[in-house]
Write a protein that holds these residues in place. Structure first.
Motif, PDB file in Angstrom:
ATOM      1  N   THR A 191      13.704   9.703 -22.238  1.00 21.80           N
ATOM      2  CA  THR A 191      13.321   9.438 -23.413  1.00 21.80           C
ATOM      3  C   THR A 191      13.692   7.991 -23.798  1.00 21.80           C
ATOM      4  OG1 THR A 191      15.225  10.269 -24.335  1.00 21.80           O
ATOM      5  CG2 THR A 191      13.496  11.897 -24.394  1.00 21.80           C
ATOM      6  N   GLY A 192      12.765   7.326 -24.445  1.00 22.35           N
ATOM      7  CA  GLY A 192      13.192   5.888 -24.964  1.00 22.35           C
ATOM      8  C   GLY A 192      13.229   5.021 -23.619  1.00 22.35           C
ATOM      9  N   PRO A 193      13.316   3.675 -24.044  1.00 24.76           N
ATOM     10  CA  PRO A 193      13.235   2.553 -22.994  1.00 24.76           C
ATOM     11  C   PRO A 193      14.666   3.009 -21.911  1.00 24.76           C
ATOM     12  CG  PRO A 193      13.928   1.665 -25.053  1.00 24.76           C
ATOM     13  CD  PRO A 193      13.546   3.000 -25.462  1.00 24.76           C
ATOM     14  N   ARG A 194      14.258   2.499 -20.822  1.00 26.14           N
ATOM     15  CA  ARG A 194      15.264   2.576 -19.613  1.00 26.14           C
ATOM     16  C   ARG A 194      16.712   2.130 -20.076  1.00 26.14           C
ATOM     17  NH1 ARG A 194      15.368   3.908 -14.496  1.00 26.14           N
ATOM     18  NH2 ARG A 194      17.031   2.792 -13.488  1.00 26.14           N
ATOM     19  N   ALA A 195      16.515   1.066 -20.554  1.00 23.52           N
ATOM     20  CA  ALA A 195      17.644   0.095 -20.926  1.00 23.52           C
ATOM     21  C   ALA A 195      18.542   0.789 -22.032  1.00 23.52           C
ATOM     22  CB  ALA A 195      17.178  -1.233 -21.647  1.00 23.52           C
ATOM     23  N   ALA A 196      18.049   1.601 -22.890  1.00 23.51           N
ATOM     24  CA  ALA A 196      18.921   2.156 -23.752  1.00 23.51           C
ATOM     25  C   ALA A 196      19.696   3.467 -23.296  1.00 23.51           C
ATOM     26  CB  ALA A 196      18.051   2.772 -25.006  1.00 23.51           C
ATOM     27  N   ARG A 197      19.404   3.807 -22.049  1.00 24.17           N
ATOM     28  CA  ARG A 197      19.938   4.893 -21.666  1.00 24.17           C
ATOM     29  C   ARG A 197      21.324   4.567 -21.326  1.00 24.17           C
ATOM     30  NH1 ARG A 197      17.351   7.819 -16.702  1.00 24.17           N
ATOM     31  NH2 ARG A 197      15.150   6.932 -17.163  1.00 24.17           N
ATOM     32  N   PRO A 198      22.427   5.278 -21.788  1.00 26.61           N
ATOM     33  CA  PRO A 198      23.832   5.001 -21.509  1.00 26.61           C
ATOM     34  C   PRO A 198      24.258   5.310 -20.101  1.00 26.61           C
ATOM     35  CG  PRO A 198      23.579   7.414 -22.307  1.00 26.61           C
ATOM     36  CD  PRO A 198      22.234   6.735 -22.338  1.00 26.61           C
TER      37      PRO A 198
ATOM     38  N   TYR B 190      16.552  11.210  -9.555  1.00 24.84           N
ATOM     39  CA  TYR B 190      15.350  10.971  -9.254  1.00 24.84           C
ATOM     40  C   TYR B 190      14.761   9.808 -10.224  1.00 24.84           C
ATOM     41  CZ  TYR B 190      14.188  14.537 -12.944  1.00 24.84           C
ATOM     42  OH  TYR B 190      13.829  15.135 -14.019  1.00 24.84           O
ATOM     43  N   SER B 191      15.707   9.195 -10.979  1.00 27.25           N
ATOM     44  CA  SER B 191      15.046   7.934 -11.655  1.00 27.25           C
ATOM     45  C   SER B 191      15.197   6.799 -10.675  1.00 27.25           C
ATOM     46  CB  SER B 191      16.098   7.618 -12.647  1.00 27.25           C
ATOM     47  OG  SER B 191      17.392   7.273 -12.529  1.00 27.25           O
ATOM     48  N   SER B 192      16.082   6.896  -9.614  1.00 29.10           N
ATOM     49  CA  SER B 192      16.357   5.699  -8.585  1.00 29.10           C
ATOM     50  C   SER B 192      15.878   6.260  -7.172  1.00 29.10           C
ATOM     51  CB  SER B 192      17.535   5.291  -8.565  1.00 29.10           C
ATOM     52  OG  SER B 192      18.525   6.336  -7.941  1.00 29.10           O
ATOM     53  N   GLY B 193      15.986   7.378  -6.985  1.00 30.47           N
ATOM     54  CA  GLY B 193      15.337   8.101  -5.512  1.00 30.47           C
ATOM     55  C   GLY B 193      16.641   7.982  -4.474  1.00 30.47           C
ATOM     56  N   MET B 194      17.805   7.427  -5.107  1.00 27.69           N
ATOM     57  CA  MET B 194      19.136   7.743  -4.401  1.00 27.69           C
ATOM     58  C   MET B 194      20.016   8.718  -4.631  1.00 27.69           C
ATOM     59  SD  MET B 194      19.255   3.372  -4.470  1.00 27.69           S
ATOM     60  CE  MET B 194      20.571   3.469  -3.287  1.00 27.69           C
TER      61      MET B 194
ATOM     62  N   ARG C 114      10.099   1.819 -12.947  1.00 26.07           N
ATOM     63  CA  ARG C 114      10.240   3.076 -12.471  1.00 26.07           C
ATOM     64  C   ARG C 114      10.185   3.327 -10.922  1.00 26.07           C
ATOM     65  NH1 ARG C 114      11.980   7.377 -14.194  1.00 26.07           N
ATOM     66  NH2 ARG C 114      10.685   8.739 -13.463  1.00 26.07           N
ATOM     67  N   THR C 115      10.449   2.206 -10.280  1.00 26.99           N
ATOM     68  CA  THR C 115      10.483   2.457  -8.824  1.00 26.99           C
ATOM     69  C   THR C 115      11.380   3.150  -8.352  1.00 26.99           C
ATOM     70  OG1 THR C 115       9.637   0.067  -8.735  1.00 26.99           O
ATOM     71  CG2 THR C 115      10.664   0.742  -6.654  1.00 26.99           C
ATOM     72  N   ASN C 116      11.064   3.860  -7.053  1.00 25.66           N
ATOM     73  CA  ASN C 116      11.849   4.732  -6.372  1.00 25.66           C
ATOM     74  C   ASN C 116      12.606   3.963  -5.473  1.00 25.66           C
ATOM     75  OD1 ASN C 116      12.981   6.446  -4.401  1.00 25.66           O
ATOM     76  ND2 ASN C 116      11.311   7.632  -4.290  1.00 25.66           N
ATOM     77  N   VAL C 117      14.005   3.481  -5.872  1.00 30.39           N
ATOM     78  CA  VAL C 117      14.761   2.628  -5.328  1.00 30.39           C
ATOM     79  C   VAL C 117      15.166   2.821  -3.808  1.00 30.39           C
ATOM     80  CG1 VAL C 117      17.020   1.139  -5.332  1.00 30.39           C
ATOM     81  CG2 VAL C 117      15.755   1.895  -7.396  1.00 30.39           C
ATOM     82  N   GLY C 118      15.514   4.289  -3.777  1.00 36.19           N
ATOM     83  CA  GLY C 118      15.385   4.782  -2.331  1.00 36.19           C
ATOM     84  C   GLY C 118      14.416   4.264  -1.384  1.00 36.19           C
TER      85      GLY C 118
ATOM     86  N   THR D  52       0.689  -1.302  -0.128  1.00 37.86           N
ATOM     87  CA  THR D  52       0.052  -0.057   0.049  1.00 37.86           C
ATOM     88  C   THR D  52       1.033   1.332   0.179  1.00 37.86           C
ATOM     89  OG1 THR D  52      -1.402  -1.152   1.459  1.00 37.86           O
ATOM     90  CG2 THR D  52      -1.844   0.907   1.290  1.00 37.86           C
ATOM     91  N   ARG D  53       2.020   1.386   0.676  1.00 38.15           N
ATOM     92  CA  ARG D  53       2.934   2.292   0.845  1.00 38.15           C
ATOM     93  C   ARG D  53       3.613   2.521  -0.365  1.00 38.15           C
ATOM     94  NH1 ARG D  53       5.757   0.873   5.873  1.00 38.15           N
ATOM     95  NH2 ARG D  53       4.162   0.976   7.475  1.00 38.15           N
ATOM     96  N   LEU D  54       3.945   1.657  -1.180  1.00 41.23           N
ATOM     97  CA  LEU D  54       4.952   1.550  -2.526  1.00 41.23           C
ATOM     98  C   LEU D  54       4.023   0.808  -3.435  1.00 41.23           C
ATOM     99  CD1 LEU D  54       8.310   0.928  -1.236  1.00 41.23           C
ATOM    100  CD2 LEU D  54       7.722   2.742  -2.297  1.00 41.23           C
ATOM    101  N   PRO D  55       3.307   1.785  -4.196  1.00 39.46           N
ATOM    102  CA  PRO D  55       2.440   0.906  -5.212  1.00 39.46           C
ATOM    103  C   PRO D  55       3.197   0.485  -6.429  1.00 39.46           C
ATOM    104  CG  PRO D  55       1.413   3.281  -4.686  1.00 39.46           C
ATOM    105  CD  PRO D  55       2.928   2.964  -4.032  1.00 39.46           C
ATOM    106  N   GLN D  56       4.210   0.855  -6.434  1.00 42.27           N
ATOM    107  CA  GLN D  56       5.357   0.085  -7.453  1.00 42.27           C
ATOM    108  C   GLN D  56       5.868  -1.225  -7.247  1.00 42.27           C
ATOM    109  OE1 GLN D  56       7.378   3.341  -6.050  1.00 42.27           O
ATOM    110  NE2 GLN D  56       7.492   4.780  -7.542  1.00 42.27           N
TER     111      GLN D  56
END
Lengths: 129, 150
Positions: free
Chosen positions: B4-11, B52-56, A98-102, A16-20
């Protein structure tokens, strides 16, 4: 509430907290499902988790990194992550690309610690009874 | 979203470790830039460079037990993503320069990096409201962004 039901509640709360997070399971370190939420073929995932855990533990020990904490695998279509949950169990999560891994780490570490307490507590009760 | 484009294609590979002290960062001057922000911007409590693609966080400085910067990095990633998504839904063909969040005792300033090599990153700055000058802080944060671009 039994330990199993409490673990399931914890897994659902995490989702619930992380819908991803598309699926969550708790398995014993030898690969048996203790509780699962929205994972197809949970038995296979639990068995594979145990296999990956074995390799991960050997790797951390061989390289002097101490006890196993977590394992993150990224595929083209998402993540599969395993976190330590006490001494006898692990928490495995499946998540979208697209999950926020952090946040995944923060929430899963917390849930792993809580589930670890539940599992270890239940095991202690079994031993003393 | 902005990708832009699929994630896997990002360098660029996303970094899956949090460098708490900003050491061993992928961009050599991250640590210097964060240090500069911490010392030159009056009232700074903590600063982080976040993917912000990973949140880390790629680097953090300051913070402490009252402000866990890895939690802030992950949480504010959701803030940035929500705003990007909202603009997409509104059909706004524009980009975010910065986001200001005003608390009772603090300002939180998020500045999205714009240069080619740094898309998908933001600078996060937490300020003590009683000591900070907001206009000056915004101006100086722009300078810190420029430092990262070298």
């Amino acid at each position: 509430m039994t330990a199993e039901a409490e673990i399931l509640t914890e897994l659902r709360r995490l989702r619930t907290r992380l819908p991803q997070v598309t699926g969550a399971l708790t398995a014993s370190v030898d690969g048996l499902v203790l509780a699962q939420d929205a994972i197809d073929d949970a038995e296979s995932v639990a068995a594979l988790t145990a296999a990956a855990l074995g390799v991960a533990q050997r790797l951390t020990h061989t390289t002097g990194r101490g006890a196993f904490r977590e394992l993150l695998v990224q595929g083209e279509d998402g993540y599969a992550a395993t976190y330590a949950a006490g001494s006898a169990a692990v928490l495995t999560l499946l998540a979208l690309p697209r999950t926020n891994v952090g946040r995944l780490h923060l929430e899963a570490r917390r849930a792993g610690a809580r589930i670890g307490e539940l599992v270890d507590g239940a095991l202690e009760r079994l031993e003393t009874s | 979203m902005t990708s832009t484009g699929p994630r896997a294609a990002r360098p660029r590979n996303t970094t899956h470790s949090t460098h708490r002290k900003g050491s061993a960062n992928p961009m050599g001057n991250t640590e210097t830039a964060l240090k500069d922000a911490m010392t030159s911007i009056e009232g700074t409590i903590g600063v982080a460079l976040v993917d912000y693609s990973s949140g880390m966080a790629l680097g953090t400085l300051g913070g402490g037990k009252d402000l866990d910067l890895s939690v802030a990095a992950a949480g504010n990633t959701d803030v940035v993503r929500a705003k990007v998504r909202t603009m997409e839904l509104l059909g706004l063909k524009d980009e975010i320069e910065d986001i200001l969040i005003t608390l009772g005792g603090q300002y939180h300033l998020i500045r999205l990096l714009k240069s080619r090599g740094h898309t998908g990153l933001f600078l996060y700055l937490a300020l003590d409201k009683s000591r900070a000058n907001l206009a000056m802080a915004r101006h100086q944060l722009r300078r810190v962004e420029d430092m990262l671009e070298v």
